[in-house]
Design a protein around this motif. Structure first.
Motif, PDB file in Angstrom:
ATOM      1  N   ASN A  55       0.851  -1.188   0.000  1.00  0.00           N
ATOM      2  CA  ASN A  55       0.000   0.000   0.000  1.00  0.00           C
ATOM      3  C   ASN A  55       0.895   1.249   0.000  1.00  0.00           C
ATOM      4  OD1 ASN A  55      -1.622   2.194   0.697  1.00  0.00           O
ATOM      5  ND2 ASN A  55      -2.944   0.947   2.019  1.00  0.00           N
ATOM      6  N   PRO A  56       0.754   2.123  -1.038  1.00  0.00           N
ATOM      7  CA  PRO A  56       1.650   3.287  -1.138  1.00  0.00           C
ATOM      8  C   PRO A  56       1.598   4.195   0.092  1.00  0.00           C
ATOM      9  CG  PRO A  56       0.225   3.118  -3.082  1.00  0.00           C
ATOM     10  CD  PRO A  56      -0.231   2.058  -2.128  1.00  0.00           C
ATOM     11  N   ASN A  57       0.508   4.140   0.837  1.00  0.00           N
ATOM     12  CA  ASN A  57       0.386   4.953   2.057  1.00  0.00           C
ATOM     13  C   ASN A  57       1.494   4.646   3.055  1.00  0.00           C
ATOM     14  OD1 ASN A  57      -1.376   7.009   2.832  1.00  0.00           O
ATOM     15  ND2 ASN A  57      -3.134   5.633   2.767  1.00  0.00           N
ATOM     16  N   ASN A  61       1.252  11.965   4.353  1.00  0.00           N
ATOM     17  CA  ASN A  61       0.098  11.961   5.256  1.00  0.00           C
ATOM     18  C   ASN A  61       0.260  13.107   6.232  1.00  0.00           C
ATOM     19  OD1 ASN A  61      -1.574   9.269   4.950  1.00  0.00           O
ATOM     20  ND2 ASN A  61       0.565   8.722   4.648  1.00  0.00           N
ATOM     21  N   ARG A  65       7.813   4.483   1.467  1.00  0.00           N
ATOM     22  CA  ARG A  65       8.527   5.646   0.932  1.00  0.00           C
ATOM     23  C   ARG A  65       9.819   5.159   0.284  1.00  0.00           C
ATOM     24  NH1 ARG A  65       8.445  11.786   2.943  1.00  0.00           N
ATOM     25  NH2 ARG A  65       6.356  11.412   2.127  1.00  0.00           N
ATOM     26  N   VAL A  93      -5.809   5.818  -2.281  1.00  0.00           N
ATOM     27  CA  VAL A  93      -4.352   5.690  -2.396  1.00  0.00           C
ATOM     28  C   VAL A  93      -4.004   4.251  -2.760  1.00  0.00           C
ATOM     29  CG1 VAL A  93      -2.166   5.724  -1.130  1.00  0.00           C
ATOM     30  CG2 VAL A  93      -3.798   7.593  -0.834  1.00  0.00           C
ATOM     31  N   LYS A  94      -4.612   3.313  -2.039  1.00  0.00           N
ATOM     32  CA  LYS A  94      -4.303   1.905  -2.248  1.00  0.00           C
ATOM     33  C   LYS A  94      -4.687   1.451  -3.661  1.00  0.00           C
ATOM     34  CE  LYS A  94      -5.140  -2.500   0.158  1.00  0.00           C
ATOM     35  NZ  LYS A  94      -5.706  -3.080   1.394  1.00  0.00           N
ATOM     36  N   VAL A 100       3.762   9.595  -1.129  1.00  0.00           N
ATOM     37  CA  VAL A 100       2.520   9.926  -0.434  1.00  0.00           C
ATOM     38  C   VAL A 100       2.874  10.647   0.870  1.00  0.00           C
ATOM     39  CG1 VAL A 100       0.414   9.023   0.608  1.00  0.00           C
ATOM     40  CG2 VAL A 100       1.438   7.834  -1.352  1.00  0.00           C
TER      41      VAL A 100
END
Lengths: 265, 265
Positions: free
Chosen positions: A81-83, B89, A86, B73-74, B87
């Motif tokens: 999941n890109p969230n 947050n 990094r 996002v996913k 991304v």
């Protein structure tokens, strides 16, 4: 395929001990469903890591030019999941970065709790390149490797698990991939004529990588990944990551409220 | 489904003008192959953007709690190569962040050339939250929105294309999703009891979002994305991103060597 066979132990690893063309006794067709299943499991463990928010995972990717770093990011890290990911690409240091110690820009990119950090090239370039180019003698390189050991130990004690991959390709395979970049106009941008000068230093890089592999520890192991076959590379890296995440054993956190007692108006 | 219908024009947008349950006249089954094809095209354009290395794309995601930011996002950003995506947050500001102007931490996360940046929450939170909580009057909010317009124009003139999405869910849908988090132990960590207090301020947020939508410009448009149906949300966001990338028209860069003249030894 035993993961331990690819893990570097001791300080005297020799790249020649691993076969770049190794396929683990599998065919590409057999590997595909295995990779798909691994990707699902990896995504599940990554969510737990993110939810837990206490540990982090740092994936270090090193390879010769065209060794498959970008492909590994795309295929293996692309399943996360890109969230919670990094990727840091370390290029030639800027003047500002050069004005600091070599770990300054690296430390700034260390993954925060809950995250998976990926270093596409890393602090090891700061040993490899000057060593191969004769800008640094072996004693100075050994000092830097000591700095790296201390730095990685610090991260390790602070909740960051590190896994380091050397993607191991043969000179023939590199030649084929570089030629493919020349043959396909949409890949020209990936070709850097300077890569040929580095290719000519093949044996120098072999020795320099072997020196780097000496930093393999339990908290920050190196794995040598046979990478002539891209599908095997993706499968092995995924297996190592899953093995590592299972060992980290992230847990969904306990909550400080009673879910059954809450009424949503 | 005409993209223009979801794009905010003028300064007087009303969320009630969009149906949260809109499906664009499609079924979920019809949408699936469309999304798969879009994802391939998006990945192709992203590679061109990365290769070109001159422009960047900034995707701003805003929504009420459980509005689907993480899912977007996913599902949508997950189709991109992680090498070219970052991304960010934005949580409650830290003391260090609070000691600066509200755009300081935002600016630091602006995507560099070649990259896709995703803001999961953004500078708009610094208007929404204080406005709804009565910590800021409308005149002060208007000042911040002016700061935001100037900031986004600066990015726009510097090669960053901005697309802003408000994921539009109904109060009923939010209730269902929050309840689902309470019912599933593996989702408890996503539930924040404080979200219920924000839910109680439903109309306040509606008004505050409508004020934010007034910053929709050609260089940084807002899209209102009906988001009760997750599959429609993913499809519409993907379509808008592809439309935007096509308009940016990134090109593989010309190389300063003759690929045909290079011989690899």
């Amino acid at each position: 395929m035993k993961l331990g066979d690819y893990r570097v132990k001791g300080k005297r690893a020799r790249l020649g001990d691993w076969d770049t063309h190794d396929d683990g006794g599998l065919s590409k067709e057999e590997a595909q469903p295995l990779l798909a299943k691994l990707q699902e499991e990896l995504a599940d463990y990554q969510e737990r890591l993110y939810a837990e928010g206490r540990q982090s995972l740092l994936v270090v990717l090193q390879a010769r030019d065209a060794g498959g770093k970008d492909g590994t990011v795309k295929k293996v890290i692309g399943a996360f999941n890109p969230n919670g990911v990094r990727v840091s690409n370390f290029k030639v240091p800027t003047p500002e970065e050069k004005a600091h110690d070599f770990l300054w820009r690296i430390h700034a990119q260390a993954p925060r709790a809950g995250m998976v950090g990926v270093f596409n090239r890393s602090h090891y370039e700061d040993v490899l390149v000057p060593l191969v180019h004769g800008e640094m003698d072996e004693a100075a390189a050994e000092e830097r490797l000591k700095d790296i050991r201390h730095f990685e130990a610090l991260l390790g004690r602070s909740g960051t698990r590190i896994v380091k991959f050397y993607l191991h390709v043969s000179a023939d395979e590199q030649k084929e991939r570089l030629q493919a970049r020349l043959d396909d106009p949409s890949k020209h941008w990936k070709f850097n004529p300077g890569d040929l000068a580095e290719r000519a230093r093949w044996d120098g890089y072999t020795g320099a990588y072997e020196a780097c592999l000496g930093t393999s520890t339990d908290a920050a192991p190196w794995y040598v990944v046979p990478a002539d076959r891209k599908w095997f590379r993706d499968l092995l890296v995924s297996r190592v990551l899953l093995h590592t995440l299972k060992d980290m054993d992230p847990q969904y956190p306990a909550v400080d409220f009673d879910p059954g007692a809450i009424v949503i108006e």
